[in-house]
Motif scaffolding. Structure first.
Motif, PDB file in Angstrom:
ATOM      1  N   THR A  12       0.827  -1.205   0.000  1.00 21.83           N
ATOM      2  CA  THR A  12       0.000   0.000   0.000  1.00 21.83           C
ATOM      3  C   THR A  12       0.859   1.251   0.000  1.00 21.83           C
ATOM      4  O   THR A  12       0.594   2.214  -0.749  1.00 21.83           O
ATOM      5  CB  THR A  12      -0.938   0.011   1.222  1.00 21.83           C
ATOM      6  N   LEU A  13       1.902   1.280   0.798  1.00 19.92           N
ATOM      7  CA  LEU A  13       2.800   2.435   0.841  1.00 19.92           C
ATOM      8  C   LEU A  13       3.548   2.608  -0.480  1.00 19.92           C
ATOM      9  O   LEU A  13       3.702   3.736  -0.968  1.00 19.92           O
ATOM     10  CB  LEU A  13       3.785   2.303   2.000  1.00 19.92           C
ATOM     11  N   ALA A  16       1.222   4.100  -2.946  1.00 17.38           N
ATOM     12  CA  ALA A  16       0.967   5.512  -2.643  1.00 17.38           C
ATOM     13  C   ALA A  16       2.135   6.386  -3.114  1.00 17.38           C
ATOM     14  O   ALA A  16       1.929   7.477  -3.649  1.00 17.38           O
ATOM     15  CB  ALA A  16       0.732   5.696  -1.149  1.00 17.38           C
ATOM     16  N   VAL A  19       2.027   6.544  -7.049  1.00 16.33           N
ATOM     17  CA  VAL A  19       0.922   7.364  -7.547  1.00 16.33           C
ATOM     18  C   VAL A  19       1.147   8.840  -7.236  1.00 16.33           C
ATOM     19  O   VAL A  19       0.838   9.715  -8.044  1.00 16.33           O
ATOM     20  CB  VAL A  19      -0.424   6.869  -6.970  1.00 16.33           C
ATOM     21  N   SER A  20       1.715   9.149  -6.097  1.00 23.56           N
ATOM     22  CA  SER A  20       1.926  10.551  -5.740  1.00 23.56           C
ATOM     23  C   SER A  20       3.001  11.208  -6.602  1.00 23.56           C
ATOM     24  O   SER A  20       3.021  12.424  -6.756  1.00 23.56           O
ATOM     25  CB  SER A  20       2.299  10.687  -4.262  1.00 23.56           C
TER      26      SER A  20
END
Length: 74
Positions: A12-13, A16, A19-20
């Motif tokens: 998940t990290l 993230a 995507v960021s």
């Protein structure tokens, strides 16, 4: 179970972070791309190529003239 939980958190990290990092293009980026397109494929590029050709032709003509002059002197 702990291992699966840790793996889920790590994935998940990572997602993230990936995507960021992908932000949409702003106005400066779009303007820069337009400038790149104009200078790469536009009239400026064609003019530069034409100048290169003319310079090469002039250099060849000068060299031939120099050779003829040298033949006449010798």
């Amino acid at each position: 179970m702990k291992l699966l939980h840790m793996f889920t958190i790590i994935i998940t990290l990572a997602f993230a972070v990936i995507v960021s990092g992908c932000e949409p293009d702003g106005p400066a980026e779009k303007a820069g791309e337009k400038i790149d397109n104009i200078t790469q494929d536009g009239p400026a590029e064609n003019a530069g190529e034409k100048i290169d050709e003319m310079t090469e032709d002039a250099a060849e003509s000068i060299e031939k003239a120099g050779d003829k002059l040298e033949d006449k002197v010798n």
